[in-house]
Design a protein around this motif. Structure first.
Motif, PDB file in Angstrom:
ATOM      1  N   GLY A 129     -21.338 -47.006 -30.554  1.00  0.00           N
ATOM      2  CA  GLY A 129     -20.678 -46.638 -29.297  1.00  0.00           C
ATOM      3  C   GLY A 129     -21.687 -46.237 -28.235  1.00  0.00           C
ATOM      4  O   GLY A 129     -22.892 -46.177 -28.496  1.00  0.00           O
ATOM      5  N   THR A 130     -21.199 -46.001 -27.038  1.00  0.00           N
ATOM      6  CA  THR A 130     -22.069 -45.542 -25.960  1.00  0.00           C
ATOM      7  C   THR A 130     -21.443 -44.311 -25.316  1.00  0.00           C
ATOM      8  O   THR A 130     -20.227 -44.166 -25.318  1.00  0.00           O
ATOM      9  N   PRO A 131     -22.286 -43.437 -24.801  1.00  0.00           N
ATOM     10  CA  PRO A 131     -21.732 -42.267 -24.114  1.00  0.00           C
ATOM     11  C   PRO A 131     -21.401 -42.616 -22.670  1.00  0.00           C
ATOM     12  O   PRO A 131     -21.654 -43.738 -22.218  1.00  0.00           O
ATOM     13  N   ASN A 132     -20.897 -41.637 -21.952  1.00  0.00           N
ATOM     14  CA  ASN A 132     -20.726 -41.794 -20.520  1.00  0.00           C
ATOM     15  C   ASN A 132     -22.080 -42.011 -19.868  1.00  0.00           C
ATOM     16  O   ASN A 132     -23.095 -41.604 -20.412  1.00  0.00           O
ATOM     17  N   ASP A 160     -13.493 -39.788 -13.930  1.00  0.00           N
ATOM     18  CA  ASP A 160     -12.799 -39.942 -15.211  1.00  0.00           C
ATOM     19  C   ASP A 160     -13.620 -39.425 -16.393  1.00  0.00           C
ATOM     20  O   ASP A 160     -13.462 -39.874 -17.507  1.00  0.00           O
ATOM     21  N   TRP A 173     -21.364 -41.987 -31.027  1.00  0.00           N
ATOM     22  CA  TRP A 173     -20.922 -41.375 -29.767  1.00  0.00           C
ATOM     23  C   TRP A 173     -19.401 -41.387 -29.722  1.00  0.00           C
ATOM     24  O   TRP A 173     -18.770 -42.343 -30.173  1.00  0.00           O
ATOM     25  N   LYS A 174     -18.835 -40.352 -29.127  1.00  0.00           N
ATOM     26  CA  LYS A 174     -17.376 -40.286 -28.990  1.00  0.00           C
ATOM     27  C   LYS A 174     -17.038 -39.625 -27.662  1.00  0.00           C
ATOM     28  O   LYS A 174     -17.789 -38.764 -27.198  1.00  0.00           O
ATOM     29  N   ASN A 175     -15.934 -40.026 -27.059  1.00  0.00           N
ATOM     30  CA  ASN A 175     -15.445 -39.331 -25.866  1.00  0.00           C
ATOM     31  C   ASN A 175     -14.253 -38.476 -26.260  1.00  0.00           C
ATOM     32  O   ASN A 175     -13.439 -38.912 -27.067  1.00  0.00           O
TER      33      ASN A 175
HETATM   34  C1  LIG Z   1     -16.853 -43.213 -23.200  1.00  0.00           C
HETATM   35  O1  LIG Z   1     -16.437 -43.403 -21.865  1.00  0.00           O
HETATM   36  C2  LIG Z   1     -17.283 -44.244 -21.093  1.00  0.00           C
HETATM   37  C3  LIG Z   1     -16.732 -44.359 -19.685  1.00  0.00           C
HETATM   38  O2  LIG Z   1     -16.124 -43.205 -19.249  1.00  0.00           O
HETATM   39  C4  LIG Z   1     -17.375 -45.620 -21.703  1.00  0.00           C
HETATM   40  O3  LIG Z   1     -18.299 -46.404 -20.973  1.00  0.00           O
HETATM   41  C5  LIG Z   1     -17.863 -45.477 -23.147  1.00  0.00           C
HETATM   42  O4  LIG Z   1     -17.863 -46.742 -23.782  1.00  0.00           O
HETATM   43  C6  LIG Z   1     -16.965 -44.539 -23.924  1.00  0.00           C
HETATM   44  N1  LIG Z   1     -17.524 -44.345 -25.248  1.00  0.00           N
HETATM   45  C7  LIG Z   1     -16.800 -44.375 -26.356  1.00  0.00           C
HETATM   46  C8  LIG Z   1     -17.530 -44.192 -27.646  1.00  0.00           C
HETATM   47  O5  LIG Z   1     -15.589 -44.531 -26.332  1.00  0.00           O
END
Ligand SMILES: *[C@@H]1O[C@H](CO)[C@@H](O)[C@H](O)[C@H]1NC(C)=O
Ligand SMILES: *[C@@H]1O[C@H](CO)[C@@H](O)[C@H](O)[C@H]1NC(C)=O
Ligand SMILES: *[C@@H]1O[C@H](CO)[C@@H](O)[C@H](O)[C@H]1NC(C)=O
Ligand SMILES: *[C@@H]1O[C@H](CO)[C@@H](O)[C@H](O)[C@H]1NC(C)=O
Ligand SMILES: *[C@@H]1O[C@H](CO)[C@@H](O)[C@H](O)[C@H]1NC(C)=O
Ligand SMILES: *[C@@H]1O[C@H](CO)[C@@H](O)[C@H](O)[C@H]1NC(C)=O
Ligand SMILES: *[C@@H]1O[C@H](CO)[C@@H](O)[C@H](O)[C@H]1NC(C)=O
Ligand SMILES: *[C@@H]1O[C@H](CO)[C@@H](O)[C@H](O)[C@H]1NC(C)=O
Ligand SMILES: *[C@@H]1O[C@H](CO)[C@@H](O)[C@H](O)[C@H]1NC(C)=O
Ligand SMILES: *[C@@H]1O[C@H](CO)[C@@H](O)[C@H](O)[C@H]1NC(C)=O
Ligand SMILES: *[C@@H]1O[C@H](CO)[C@@H](O)[C@H](O)[C@H]1NC(C)=O
Length: 371
Positions: A129-132, A160, A173-175
């Motif tokens: 995954g990627t962070p913000n 957002d 990574w997690k949001n």
């Molecule tokens: C977290 O949110 C960002 C955009 O707000 C997004 O680009 C990213 O892929 C999200 N990461 C995960 C792990 O959901």
């Protein structure tokens, strides 16, 4: 927008009821970590540790220059490390996020780490995954839950943005799925505006809550970072519940504590949050030392006595080690031209007695002979 964000990395311009203040990116600020009896400080241009192996905090041993060790960052082959946080299986790794400095970097935030056990750098660690988009213009501290191996940071960069979570054991990574926008709007008294929250300190409590202490809230006025700001009232304590992924504002009673930026806040094992220092617009925030008891509802502020005080400081660092808060570096606001007065020493505050706190010197980079 990018240019503004990058510009704000260096200069944060906030308007307080027509008073303009310019907050420079703190030069002498360090992020502390306590790993295997060594006290690490990651700064903007240097990283070092103070060896506290065989040093008992319970007596008044002072640690001099021979026990301060530089970490040679140029060996790492990475850009100067920034945004550090603690993690790894043994909690012995300091992770760093490269600030994206080009549009290309936005889609791929780079993660590097320093294994303190091996004294080895790792570059460009691959994660799930990627962070913000990551830019930490306020110098917000990460908090790490060492048992779960998870680290947390919340910043409002874009409309957002929710809290970012990094699992440093599984490298994921997690949001989070929530944010406190409606709570911040209620403090500003309008649901028609976009509220931003800056310059707070995150404090982790018993691995289940993150408290947000101090800082400023402001109204987003279109694309500009300049806007009307106000201090987050210290009687309103924003908290994130990790288990429920939800936000709440708790009311705090007791002594009146001025809002602030540039302060530190740490949690004791009996749930006292110790707040020290910081600025209220152009002067030091009062009182310098404030304690929030979060062990009972409503939370309560008190202003205990300080023995041997070190006076008003800002942009310093604080970390809890056993019954002491270790405070270091930053700027000394007692000095006439405090911009020039970087603090070089490391102090300890004895927090064992909740009614009376005592400061003493823990470490100094000067040698024993010349101090
Ligand atoms: C977290 O949110 C960002 C955009 O707000 C997004 O680009 C990213 O892929 C999200 N990461 C995960 C792990 O959901
Ligand atoms: C880092 O910056 C401080 C303050 O500007 C300076 O005193 C120090 O020598 C610098 N250290 C390095 C390793 O460049
Ligand atoms: C302080 O602690 C150290 C290490 O435990 C010990 O060697 C030293 O004698 C102690 N000093 C005093 C004054 O008690
Ligand atoms: C810290 O405070 C406690 C309780 O007042 C006291 O017993 C202890 O000796 C103090 N530590 C030092 C290093 O003075
Ligand atoms: C302090 O002592 C160490 C060795 O004991 C020496 O390498 C260093 O140069 C000294 N520093 C100063 C500022 O005297
Ligand atoms: C740091 O590492 C670089 C690259 O390996 C080396 O050239 C330099 O001499 C080292 N500096 C110190 C102070 O050890
Ligand atoms: C760092 O290195 C040590 C020694 O090999 C190892 O035990 C530890 O797991 C490493 N830490 C991480 C987070 O990989
Ligand atoms: C980092 O790793 C990713 C793949 O994991 C790669 O696409 C990228 O080019 C690497 N970046 C650098 C600077 O090494
Ligand atoms: C972020 O939080 C908001 C408000 O709670 C929510 O509506 C939104 O779905 C969340 N975003 C993500 C990517 O989970
Ligand atoms: C805090 O106080 C306000 C105003 O008195 C009240 O509306 C709110 O419900 C209180 N919040 C909590 C969590 O008790
Ligand atoms: C700040 O400066 C004052 C006046 O010189 C001094 O008494 C105090 O100890 C200093 N505090 C720190 C933390 O350096």
């Amino acid at each position: 927008m990018y240019i503004l964000l990058i510009f704000s990395f260096f200069i944060t311009l906030i308007t307080f009821n027509n008073i303009n203040i310019v907050n420079c990116w703190p030069e002498n600020s360090y992020v502390p970590f306590f790993i295997a009896d060594k006290l690490y400080y990651v700064g903007n241009n240097e990283t070092f540790y103070i060896d506290l192996v065989d040093v008992s905090l319970d007596n008044n041993t002072i640690v001099y220059a021979p026990k301060w060790f530089n970490i040679n960052v140029s060996e790492s082959n990475i850009d100067y490390p920034s945004n550090p946080f603690l993690g790894g299986k043994a909690n012995d790794k300091i992770f760093f996020i490269d600030d994206p400095d080009s549009e290309g970097a936005q889609s791929h935030v780079l993660l590097d780490a320093f294994n303190t056990t091996l004294k080895k750098w790792e570059r460009n660690i691959s994660c799930q995954g990627t962070p913000n988009y990551f830019i930490n213009s306020d110098y917000i501290n990460w908090v790490s839950d060492e048992q779960a191996g998870k680290s947390y940071i919340y910043r409002y960069v874009d409309d957002d943005e929710n809290l970012t979570i990094f699992d440093s054991i599984n490298l994921v990574w997690k949001n989070s799925t929530s944010n406190p926008q409606n709570l911040l709007q209620s403090i500003l008294g309008s649901s028609q505006i976009f509220a931003r929250y800056h310059n707070f300190v995150q404090v982790l409590s018993a691995c289940d809550k993150i408290f947000y202490i101090g800082g400023t809230i402001s109204v987003n006025s279109g694309s500009s970072y300049n806007s009307n700001s106000q201090f987050m009232p210290m009687s309103s304590i924003l908290a994130y519940n990790i288990m429920l992924d939800s936000w709440l504002i708790n009311n705090a009673t007791g002594k009146e504590i001025e809002g602030r930026t540039g302060h530190t806040a740490v949690m004791t094992s009996d749930k006292r949050i110790i707040v020290y220092g910081g600025m209220n617009i152009l002067r030091s925030a009062f009182p310098y030392l404030a304690v929030l008891d979060t062990s009972k509802i409503p939370y309560e502020w008190s202003t205990p006595t300080e023995e041997n005080p070190i006076g008003p400081i800002t942009e310093h660092s604080s970390i809890i080690i056993k019954n002491y808060m270790i405070t270091a570096f930053g700027r000394n606001l007692s000095e006439r031209d405090s911009e020039k007065y970087d603090i070089k020493n490391v102090y300890k505050l004895n927090i064992s007695n909740p009614l009376s706190y005592k400061w003493s010197l823990l470490a100094t980079p000067n040698n024993q002979s010349n101090s």
